[in-house]
Design a protein around this motif. Structure first.
Motif, PDB file in Angstrom:
ATOM      1  N   GLU A 196      19.733  -1.859   3.291  1.00 20.74           N
ATOM      2  CA  GLU A 196      18.916  -2.982   2.967  1.00 20.74           C
ATOM      3  C   GLU A 196      17.908  -3.541   3.655  1.00 20.74           C
ATOM      4  O   GLU A 196      16.656  -3.901   3.832  1.00 20.74           O
ATOM      5  CB  GLU A 196      19.730  -3.710   1.770  1.00 20.74           C
ATOM      6  CG  GLU A 196      20.348  -3.581   0.753  1.00 20.74           C
ATOM      7  CD  GLU A 196      19.461  -3.147  -0.254  1.00 20.74           C
ATOM      8  OE1 GLU A 196      18.326  -3.772  -0.337  1.00 20.74           O
ATOM      9  OE2 GLU A 196      19.868  -2.077  -0.882  1.00 20.74           O
TER      10      GLU A 196
ATOM     11  N   ARG B 270      15.400  -1.132   4.494  1.00 18.04           N
ATOM     12  CA  ARG B 270      14.079  -1.575   3.524  1.00 18.04           C
ATOM     13  C   ARG B 270      13.214  -2.683   3.660  1.00 18.04           C
ATOM     14  O   ARG B 270      12.237  -2.837   3.475  1.00 18.04           O
ATOM     15  CB  ARG B 270      14.995  -1.351   2.190  1.00 18.04           C
ATOM     16  CG  ARG B 270      15.407  -0.121   1.503  1.00 18.04           C
ATOM     17  CD  ARG B 270      15.991  -0.135   0.197  1.00 18.04           C
ATOM     18  NE  ARG B 270      16.482   1.213  -0.181  1.00 18.04           N
ATOM     19  CZ  ARG B 270      17.444   1.357  -0.709  1.00 18.04           C
ATOM     20  NH1 ARG B 270      18.463   0.496  -0.834  1.00 18.04           N
ATOM     21  NH2 ARG B 270      17.850   2.401  -1.251  1.00 18.04           N
TER      22      ARG B 270
ATOM     23  N   VAL C  59      15.818   5.868   4.881  1.00 16.90           N
ATOM     24  CA  VAL C  59      14.709   5.087   4.297  1.00 16.90           C
ATOM     25  C   VAL C  59      13.564   5.240   5.149  1.00 16.90           C
ATOM     26  O   VAL C  59      13.434   5.563   6.542  1.00 16.90           O
ATOM     27  CB  VAL C  59      15.102   3.554   4.744  1.00 16.90           C
ATOM     28  CG1 VAL C  59      13.986   2.559   4.369  1.00 16.90           C
ATOM     29  CG2 VAL C  59      16.427   3.181   3.907  1.00 16.90           C
TER      30      VAL C  59
END
Length: 276
Positions: free
Chosen positions: A253, A256, A214
């Motif tokens: 996640e 992100r 990421v």
């Protein structure tokens, strides 16, 4: 991603004990652990090992909690509340590591223990004295269900410079020889712009956990969050590979959803869970 099953209202959820330092900036340490536990419906108990003076730019100083007080927190919480898993983070000194290890043995604990061997900063600077590294290798690693070092910590613990998949496997073998049941060599610092491969080893077989890298500089607390999510999954009865797979998705996640904060590295954020 699928989440852990929530406890019905009014019933006792799974419990995880985190043995770690406090982050005054709220991005890592016990604060990161408790955020992930809460977002996964797990009750977090704590044993504070150190109070850090830090912000998004760096750690200015820290004050160790006396080793006997760290041990007393564990001795007080576990028999009363009960835990299904535990994790360690910043343990600060050889005395604290020895006290935690001795207390674990004295209580006869058999629940999964995730050891995040916090011994290097995100820039690769050593955070533990050599005596503390020895205590971690000799006393804590043999108790661990899983250890989760980053590549800087691998270098400090076993002297292996991980630069590719082959040296990642060499490091996993060397770490496993220190006594943990499983080793997860995290690949977040490998030189790749697209991938962040983690490698799990149980002494016999390797299992790779590929994942996208990421693109964010707001990554404070990523290691704590991964270890905490793994402990939460283990507390729910997941196998180690399944818990690692869950935690890998969780921290991806959280990366992100990371947000800028202050003048340095903002925190990874499990708050994305509120929108699901």
């Amino acid at each position: 991603m699928e989440f852990l099953p929530p406890a019905p209202p009014g019933t006792t959820p799974a419990r995880v004990l985190t043995i770690a330092g406090s982050d005054s900036g709220g991005g890592a340490g016990i604060q990161a652990d408790m955020r992930t536990c809460a977002m996964l419906g797990v009750h977090a108990c704590v044993a504070v090992t150190a109070v850090t003076v830090q912000n998004t730019v760096g750690v200015k100083s820290f004050h160790e909690v006396p080793a006997d007080t760290v041990a007393a927190q564990i001795e007080t919480v576990v028999p009363d509340i009960g835990i299904q898993a535990a994790k360690t983070g910043m343990l600060a000194s050889a005395q604290i590591i020895t006290a935690v290890s001795a207390t674990w043995r004295e209580l006869g604990l058999t629940v999964p223990l995730v050891v995040d061997p916090v011994s290097a900063s995100m820039h690769g600077d050593a955070l533990l004295a050599s005596s503390a590294l020895d205590a971690m290798r000799d006393n804590l690693f043999p108790l661990a269900t899983l250890v989760t070092p980053n590549l800087h910590e691998v270098r400090l613990l076993v002297g292996v410079e991980v630069v590719d998949a082959a040296t990642q496997r060499t490091a996993a073998r060397a770490l496993h020889a220190l006594g943990p049941q499983w080793v997860l060599v995290k690949g977040g610092h490998l030189p790749s712009e697209q991938h962040s491969p983690d490698l799990l080893f149980d002494g016999t077989a390797f299992q790779e956990f590929p994942g996208p890298r990421v693109a964010t500089s707001d990554d404070h607390g990523a290691g704590d969050t991964l270890a905490a999510a793994t402990a939460c999954a283990l507390a729910h009865g997941f196998t180690v590979p399944a818990a690692v797979a869950f935690a890998k998705d969780w921290v991806t996640e959280c990366l992100r959803a990371a947000y800028p904060l202050g003048n340095g590295h903002g925190p990874v954020s499990p708050l994305f869970r509120l929108a699901r």
